[in-house]
Design a protein around this motif. Sequence first.
Motif, PDB file in Angstrom:
ATOM      1  N   HIS A  32       0.830  -1.208   0.000  1.00  0.00           N
ATOM      2  CA  HIS A  32       0.000   0.000   0.000  1.00  0.00           C
ATOM      3  C   HIS A  32       0.863   1.256   0.000  1.00  0.00           C
ATOM      4  O   HIS A  32       0.599   2.204  -0.748  1.00  0.00           O
ATOM      5  CB  HIS A  32      -0.927   0.018   1.212  1.00  0.00           C
ATOM      6  CG  HIS A  32      -1.932  -1.073   1.208  1.00  0.00           C
ATOM      7  ND1 HIS A  32      -2.751  -1.319   2.283  1.00  0.00           N
ATOM      8  CD2 HIS A  32      -2.260  -2.004   0.284  1.00  0.00           C
ATOM      9  CE1 HIS A  32      -3.532  -2.343   2.021  1.00  0.00           C
ATOM     10  NE2 HIS A  32      -3.242  -2.787   0.800  1.00  0.00           N
ATOM     11  N   ALA A  33       1.890   1.268   0.838  1.00  0.00           N
ATOM     12  CA  ALA A  33       2.798   2.419   0.888  1.00  0.00           C
ATOM     13  C   ALA A  33       3.527   2.600  -0.443  1.00  0.00           C
ATOM     14  O   ALA A  33       3.661   3.723  -0.944  1.00  0.00           O
ATOM     15  CB  ALA A  33       3.798   2.250   2.028  1.00  0.00           C
ATOM     16  N   LEU A  34       3.975   1.506  -1.024  1.00  0.00           N
ATOM     17  CA  LEU A  34       4.649   1.544  -2.322  1.00  0.00           C
ATOM     18  C   LEU A  34       3.702   2.086  -3.388  1.00  0.00           C
ATOM     19  O   LEU A  34       4.089   2.930  -4.207  1.00  0.00           O
ATOM     20  CB  LEU A  34       5.139   0.138  -2.691  1.00  0.00           C
ATOM     21  CG  LEU A  34       5.888  -0.018  -4.003  1.00  0.00           C
ATOM     22  CD1 LEU A  34       7.199   0.770  -3.979  1.00  0.00           C
ATOM     23  CD2 LEU A  34       6.161  -1.497  -4.274  1.00  0.00           C
ATOM     24  N   VAL A  39       2.035   6.166  -7.284  1.00  0.00           N
ATOM     25  CA  VAL A  39       0.992   6.953  -7.945  1.00  0.00           C
ATOM     26  C   VAL A  39       1.180   8.443  -7.659  1.00  0.00           C
ATOM     27  O   VAL A  39       0.902   9.280  -8.519  1.00  0.00           O
ATOM     28  CB  VAL A  39      -0.410   6.463  -7.528  1.00  0.00           C
ATOM     29  CG1 VAL A  39      -1.496   7.397  -8.017  1.00  0.00           C
ATOM     30  CG2 VAL A  39      -0.648   5.064  -8.083  1.00  0.00           C
ATOM     31  N   GLY A  40       1.695   8.757  -6.497  1.00  0.00           N
ATOM     32  CA  GLY A  40       1.963  10.161  -6.178  1.00  0.00           C
ATOM     33  C   GLY A  40       2.978  10.803  -7.115  1.00  0.00           C
ATOM     34  O   GLY A  40       2.945  12.014  -7.336  1.00  0.00           O
ATOM     35  N   ALA A  41       3.855  10.009  -7.685  1.00  0.00           N
ATOM     36  CA  ALA A  41       4.871  10.517  -8.610  1.00  0.00           C
ATOM     37  C   ALA A  41       4.414  10.469 -10.067  1.00  0.00           C
ATOM     38  O   ALA A  41       5.152  10.876 -10.960  1.00  0.00           O
ATOM     39  CB  ALA A  41       6.161   9.710  -8.447  1.00  0.00           C
ATOM     40  N   SER A  76       9.970   3.527  -6.984  1.00  0.00           N
ATOM     41  CA  SER A  76       8.701   2.984  -6.475  1.00  0.00           C
ATOM     42  C   SER A  76       7.786   2.564  -7.619  1.00  0.00           C
ATOM     43  O   SER A  76       7.118   1.533  -7.536  1.00  0.00           O
ATOM     44  CB  SER A  76       8.008   3.980  -5.547  1.00  0.00           C
ATOM     45  OG  SER A  76       7.700   5.173  -6.223  1.00  0.00           O
ATOM     46  N   GLN A  77       7.739   3.336  -8.690  1.00  0.00           N
ATOM     47  CA  GLN A  77       6.926   2.955  -9.847  1.00  0.00           C
ATOM     48  C   GLN A  77       7.440   1.654 -10.457  1.00  0.00           C
ATOM     49  O   GLN A  77       6.666   0.741 -10.736  1.00  0.00           O
ATOM     50  CB  GLN A  77       6.938   4.072 -10.897  1.00  0.00           C
ATOM     51  CG  GLN A  77       6.164   5.293 -10.473  1.00  0.00           C
ATOM     52  CD  GLN A  77       6.428   6.485 -11.370  1.00  0.00           C
ATOM     53  OE1 GLN A  77       7.446   6.560 -12.077  1.00  0.00           O
ATOM     54  NE2 GLN A  77       5.523   7.450 -11.330  1.00  0.00           N
ATOM     55  N   ALA A  82       6.562  -3.971 -11.497  1.00  0.00           N
ATOM     56  CA  ALA A  82       7.124  -5.322 -11.556  1.00  0.00           C
ATOM     57  C   ALA A  82       6.329  -6.283 -10.671  1.00  0.00           C
ATOM     58  O   ALA A  82       6.030  -7.409 -11.080  1.00  0.00           O
ATOM     59  CB  ALA A  82       8.591  -5.306 -11.129  1.00  0.00           C
ATOM     60  N   LEU A  83       5.952  -5.837  -9.478  1.00  0.00           N
ATOM     61  CA  LEU A  83       5.179  -6.683  -8.565  1.00  0.00           C
ATOM     62  C   LEU A  83       3.819  -7.035  -9.144  1.00  0.00           C
ATOM     63  O   LEU A  83       3.437  -8.201  -9.171  1.00  0.00           O
ATOM     64  CB  LEU A  83       5.004  -5.960  -7.218  1.00  0.00           C
ATOM     65  CG  LEU A  83       4.127  -6.675  -6.189  1.00  0.00           C
ATOM     66  CD1 LEU A  83       4.831  -7.919  -5.676  1.00  0.00           C
ATOM     67  CD2 LEU A  83       3.798  -5.735  -5.046  1.00  0.00           C
ATOM     68  N   VAL A  84       3.098  -6.037  -9.621  1.00  0.00           N
ATOM     69  CA  VAL A  84       1.744  -6.288 -10.139  1.00  0.00           C
ATOM     70  C   VAL A  84       1.787  -7.114 -11.420  1.00  0.00           C
ATOM     71  O   VAL A  84       1.002  -8.072 -11.566  1.00  0.00           O
ATOM     72  CB  VAL A  84       0.985  -4.958 -10.372  1.00  0.00           C
ATOM     73  CG1 VAL A  84      -0.369  -5.210 -11.035  1.00  0.00           C
ATOM     74  CG2 VAL A  84       0.804  -4.214  -9.050  1.00  0.00           C
TER      75      VAL A  84
END
Length: 89
Positions: A32-34, A39-41, A76-77, A82-84
């Motif tokens: 969630h933090a990631l 998305v903030g960037a 972070s993006q 990569a995770l999703v």
Amino acid sequence: MRIQVTRSGGVLADEYRAVLDTQGRPDAPHVHALAREAVGACTRTPTFGIPAGYHYAITLDDRATGHCADPQLTASQRNLIALVLSQGG
């Protein structure tokens, strides 16, 4: 949290979509933090990087979508994408 990543572009101009639901994951707070940082960037409108590069749309819980593109991805993006794409269905 439901995280959707849509990757488009590339040499073949293909599109690939994956969704990761964090419910029940032991690492959910980290993800969630990631996701919020990634998305903030992002920009709120589609952005384009290099020709034949990938463009990404990241949506959290069916809310506003953030856009980013190679090669200007933040760490972070890149990690979230990569995770999703690797674990999402």
